[in-house]
Design an enzyme around this catalytic site. Structure first.
Site, short mmCIF file in Angstrom:
data_model
loop_
_atom_site.label_atom_id
_atom_site.label_comp_id
_atom_site.label_asym_id
_atom_site.label_seq_id
_atom_site.Cartn_x
_atom_site.Cartn_y
_atom_site.Cartn_z
N LYS A 146 0.80 -1.11 -0.14
CA LYS A 146 0.09 0.01 0.04
C LYS A 146 0.98 1.30 0.02
CE LYS A 146 -4.08 1.79 2.59
NZ LYS A 146 -4.97 1.45 3.87
N SER B 91 -9.86 1.35 2.78
CA SER B 91 -8.84 2.34 2.04
C SER B 91 -7.86 1.61 1.39
CB SER B 91 -8.24 3.53 2.80
OG SER B 91 -7.34 2.66 3.71
N SER C 289 -9.77 -0.79 7.02
CA SER C 289 -9.23 -0.44 5.72
C SER C 289 -8.48 -2.09 4.96
CB SER C 289 -8.51 0.53 5.74
OG SER C 289 -8.84 1.83 5.80
#
Ligand SMILES: [Zn+2]
Lengths: 482, 466, 91
Positions: free
Chosen positions: A77, A152, A176
């Site tokens: 990420k 996310s 997330s």
């Protein structure tokens, strides 16, 4: 060699000589170039991936010491730092920021000879549930590109789902990791607070967030946890993992275990009926596996979303203060400004959701409001934690649907922040209490995935992964239709 | 009424408060003592220095403070270019006592100055302004200092005047040095903000005071300003004022309300540190003897005069020398030698750093004075050379002819010569016995202080009376 | 204490957080809605609750040791002059 294999299968195939790291990485890069224009999982690609794969193959050939991940392609990420690469947090504020150091999880993966194939998309600074708030455009759900992939860590989930890597590391502040895992039919683990070092993870709400793996299989999440967990001198909040092997005995089953169905997360107005019925089929599966099921009421859950947003916006407001564009950031001339006007202008580059949360984050700890919001939220958090720990005296696991709704279409919730925030209702409890939770893919309804969430008591990841594995083995789900 | 907020760096630590960069930033080129933590890069986290906690606790104990069960850190949020994260990690007692100390006191001249709170926090970077005019001015920042361990000591407004402030700061400075936590003589190691109010008036804070010298001036200025306002019937406003270094006045710093709202929140990256009683006990026992206890011991145990004991105990350099050099029998003489002969030779930081003197030199010097090998005044000469060269006492004495002239014949010859040159003085000495001291001086001058004073006097008396 | 969020509050906090916002209205409605939702917390009895914090022992803290960072960080920073970081003028 198919790209649709688990991490464990990848390792044995490379070990057996069925494939080489170079062959697999080359194929993976092809897959990425084929699907990226449609899915947009990645923000940047590791251009040295093939060289690194060749170097690993050479080590294998020469029978040199080799890390346990054998060149496995893993995506990261883009709020987790990799040395000498961009870490943008999907924000214009950091579009040019290059990290001079590795996050602890990154150096741990590197030391096991993982190949960090690229940095993946997210909601700006990890604030969102749909990856719609990325400054570089949204990622698309591989199951149906009209739908959001969740967030996310949307780019993480998309990259794993679309076979653009074997596994991914995301971060989970309020769901997330678990939310996009659920939306993309993947496994997503939020470890116990402190089990995995946050050093190098760009903070959003530092007191509750954790880095966690997103994988296609439960055993892969266990494998990755083996390599990323443990105390870190660079993170004072880390705890001792006692060198647990989360993978060993993963198939032990859950015969005789006590499972509590969290009433407030599995009933009620906000819950989609298809998600609800899938969830009760999962409860049934647990029962068939020999677990004892009982309903448990956690009445504090009603207050978790408000608590979560008070605490996270207050922390975000502080954590994101450092982005003043003076020491790093994006090009903007100093001339013609004084300090205040310069940074106020520079910080206009935050996207609308980040700006909203920072204004909220300015309110809740400010002189007139702190007692009404921040102090209360802290105390509610404490009360919730006591309630959850009490429940774990009775139960081994607490379960719920991971997300109360099915994946939704782009734009559907973007203008209604409260509706968007309510998608977090089932996931924020694990963050607020620090306990581990995992999302396991369970059904596909009309082409849209549904995940089941399991919580365990603090540091009981080993048990948690056993329960998740047991549930996984009752399912037989297809891969994403690419 | 005057209250102080004193910032004191823990200069004797190796590393910064939350990272492993060097605590002593002074030796570095600008921005070369940095790491991701102290420059506040995305993803970096503070890692608390254990020794900083230990030393700050010692300061709290030495100032008779209550220490908390758990040490908690908070973020003070404000935007400023010297603050890499745009918040400062500091302490306060927002959720119960978690600051390193509270409710302490220091006694000065029989008066108790109460300490409200002590907190452990990070120093910001340094700003340098460049450019001739306001319009072309730019700000340069050096972050080397950012993250240096700082202890803030906040007093109640118990001080009455600038003189008391000076005494208080001297005592505090000596105390910190004696504890071995800080070298207050280093530039910027100790800084203070002050709040001043007069009877019936509101509190005015004065910031940005560069030196303790200016601090006294600022207090004077503020007291005068407030008194003259009061005389004219104008109320004193509660505000923050800045010290103008050039004009030596305080100026209102029109800061808006928004700048004062620090939005304190918990620093979640640093768990609360449990100050267990075992560690506290251990630290307490490892604390150096306090200045007042030393002084007391010097007076009662060795019979050192109060004034000498005062000087000796309050200066760590002197008392360390004394402790290592003295024995039961020579203590008084060592104390005397340090506070009279040595003092001028090592009265600055630079001189102390360059000095080659070791404690053994002092005891050796006293020994050869006592067994009659050199005179006191020769010893003083020797001390000068030792400080410069570090040579042993015996080497200095033999090489430079400092050995005492105790040979009667040799001395008599010198005296005879002097008497022939000084007929007037001889005549005066005959009439007035006190006048003989002039001739003794002449002999000492001629012999560079090596003449045995008692013998000189006896020979002189004999020669003059005949 | 009842405190409704006003547009002036939003402007004030935006200034406090150092973010220029062009249109207060754009933020006002949403933020007010969220802040109103936060009032749900008033329903919880929190009388006897403590502030939840993590704890560590002294032994778990870092040793005081100087370890220089592996590279010269200044070259990673922008706006520098010599080895100083440049900032806009103050005031
Ligand atoms: Zn540093």
């Amino acid at each position: 060699m198919s790209l649709a294999i688990s991490a464990l299968e990848y390792i044995s195939n490379v070990k057996n000589g069925n494939t080489t790291a170079e062959e697999f990485i080359a194929k993976t890069l092809d897959q990425i170039s084929k699907h990226e224009s449609k899915l947009h999982a990645f923000i940047s690609i590791n251009e040295k991936a093939l060289d690194q794969a060749r170097a690993i193959d050479k080590k294998i050939k020469l029978k040199e010491k080799i890390g346990a991940l054998y060149g496995m392609p893993i995506s990261i990420k883009d709020n987790i730092s990799i040395k000498d690469g961009k870490t943008t947090c999907a924000s214009k504020m950091l579009q040019d920021y290059v990290s001079p150091y590795d996050a602890t999880v990154v150096s741990k993966l590197k030391s096991q000879d993982a190949i960090l194939i690229g940095k993946v998309n997210l909601d700006e600074f990890a604030m969102g549930v749909a990856t719609e708030f990325s400054a570089f455009g949204p990622s698309k759900n591989p199951w149906n590109t009209d739908y959001v992939p969740g967030g996310s860590s949307g780019g993480s989930a998309v990259s794993v789902s679309a076979l653009e890597c074997i596994a991914s590391l995301g971060s989970d502040t309020g769901g997330s990791v678990r939310n996009p895992a659920s939306f993309c039919s993947l496994v997503g683990l939020k470890p116990t607070y402190g089990l995995v070092s946050r050093y190098g993870l760009v903070s959003y709400a530092n007191s509750i967030e954790q880095i966690g793996p997103i994988t296609r299989k439960v055993e892969d999440a266990a494998l990755l946890l083996n390599y990323i967990s443990g105390r870190d001198v660079n993170d004072n909040t880390t705890v001792d993992s006692k060198n647990q092997d989360y993978l060993a005995e993963i198939g032990s089953g859950i015969q005789g275990k006590k499972i509590g169905v969290i009433k407030e997360m599995s009933k009620g107005a906000g819950l989609d009926e298809n998600v609800e019925s899938a969830f009760w089929r999962a409860v049934n599966s647990f029962e068939k596996l020999g677990a004892k099921i009982e309903e448990v009421s956690l009445d504090m859950v009603e207050f978790t979303v408000a608590t979560y947003y008070v605490l996270t916006t207050a922390e975000a407001g502080s954590n994101l203060s450092r982005y003043d564009n003076l020491r790093y950031g994006y090009p903007m001339d100093l001339e013609g400004y004084e300090f205040k006007s310069y940074i106020s202008k520079a910080r206009k580059n935050f996207g609308p959701e980040v700006t909203r949360r920072m204004i909220l984050g300015g309110f809740v700890p400010s002189a007139g409001f702190a007692g009404k919001y921040l102090l209360k939220a802290l105390k509610v958090k404490n009360k919730l934690k006591r309630q959850v720990l009490e429940a774990f005296k009775k139960f081994d696991f607490l379960i719920s649907p991971t997300v109360p709704i099915l994946p939704f279409k782009f734009g559907e919730k973007i203008d209604d922040p409260l509706a968007m925030y309510m998608a977090d209702i089932n996931t924020v409890t694990a963050n607020l209490t620090g306990v581990p939770a995992i999302s396991v893919p369970f059904e596909i309804h009309n082409g849209l995935p549904i995940g089941i969430q399991i919580h365990a008591d603090s540091l009981q990841e080993k048990q948690l992964l056993q329960a998740a594995y047991a549930l996984q083995e009752t399912t037989n789900l297809p891969g994403a239709p690419l | 009424m005057i209250g102080l907020e004193i910032h004191c760096q823990l200069t004797n630590l190796q590393s910064k408060l939350f990272c492993s960069c060097k605590a002593n930033y002074r030796e570095f080129e600008p921005n070369t003592n940095l790491c991701p933590v102290c420059i506040g890069l995305p993803g970096s986290l503070p890692k608390l220095n254990r020794k900083a906690v230990e030393k700050a606790t010692m300061i709290a104990m030495a100032l008779n403070c209550k220490t908390p069960q758990r040490l908690g850190f908070f973020r003070k949020n404000y935007f400023y270019p010297d603050s890499p994260k745009n918040f400062q990690i500091t302490q306060l007692n927002m959720y119960g006592p978690t600051s390193i100390g509270e409710q302490g006191n220091v006694s000065i001249e029989g008066k108790d100055i109460r300490i409200r709170r002590i907190q452990l926090e990070e120093d910001p970077g340094r700003l340098i302004y460049e450019g001739a005019s306001e319009r072309t001015q730019i700000t340069l920042v050096d972050y080397n200092r950012a993250g240096t361990p700082l202890v803030e000591i906040v007093t109640e407004p118990d001080l009455d005047n600038p003189r008391q402030v000076r005494i208080f700061l001297n005592i505090l400075s000596d105390l910190l040095e004696n504890l071995g936590v800080s070298d207050p003589t280093l530039e910027g190691a100790m800084r203070a903000d002050v709040n001043v109010s007069i009877e019936g008036g509101l509190r005015v804070e004065v910031k940005n005071i560069g030196s303790f010298h200016d601090l006294e001036k600022a207090i004077h200025f503020e007291l005068t300003r407030q008194q003259s306002l009061a005389k004219r019937g104008i109320p004193v406003a509660q505000e923050t004022r800045h010290w103008d270094d050039k004009r030596k006045i305080t100026i209102s710093s029109r800061s808006k309300e928004e700048d004062e709202d620090y939005r304190y929140i918990l620093e979640g990256d640093i768990p609360w540190v449990i100050l267990d009683s075992q560690s506290m006990e251990k630290w307490k026992n490892s604390m150096p003897e306090s200045i007042s206890s030393k002084k007391e011991r010097y007076i009662t145990k060795y019979g050192i005069p109060t004034q000498v004991a005062d000087v000796l105990s309050s200066d760590k350099y002197y008392s360390d020398l004394f402790e290592q050099a003295h024995t039961e029998s020579n203590a008084k003489e060592i104390a005397n030698m340090i506070t009279t002969d040595l003092m001028g030779l090592v009265d600055t930081r630079e001189k102390r750093e360059q000095s080659k003197l070791r404690p053994k030199h002092l005891s050796d010097l006293i020994e050869i004075i006592n067994n009659g090998k050199v005179t006191r005044s020769s010893a003083k000469n020797a001390l000068q050379k030792i400080v410069k060269t570090g040579k042993s006492v015996s080497e200095i004495v033999s090489q430079t002819g400092l050995a005492k002239i105790s040979d009667e014949g040799e001395l008599a010859k010198i005296i005879t010569e002097i008497l022939s040159q000084e007929p007037t003085a001889v005549q005066q000495a005959k009439e007035n016995s006190q006048a003989i001291n002039y001739l003794v001086g002449k002999v000492m001058q001629k012999t560079k202080g090596t003449a045995d004073p008692a013998l000189t006097l006896r020979i002189l008396k004999e020669k003059i009376s005949t | 204490m009842i405190h409704l969020v006003t547009k002036e509050d939003i402007e004030h906090v935006a200034k406090l957080m150092r973010i220029d916002i062009d249109n207060t209205d754009e933020y006002f409605e949403r933020i007010q809605k969220i802040m109103n939702y936060f009032d749900i917390l008033d329903k919880v009895d929190i009388e006897s609750e403590e502030i939840p914090v993590q704890e560590v022992t002294i032994n778990e803290l870092r040793e005081d040791e100087y370890i220089p960072f592996e590279s010269k960080l200044i070259t990673n920073l922008k706006n520098y002059k010599g080895t100083f970081v440049r900032a806009p003028k103050m005031n």
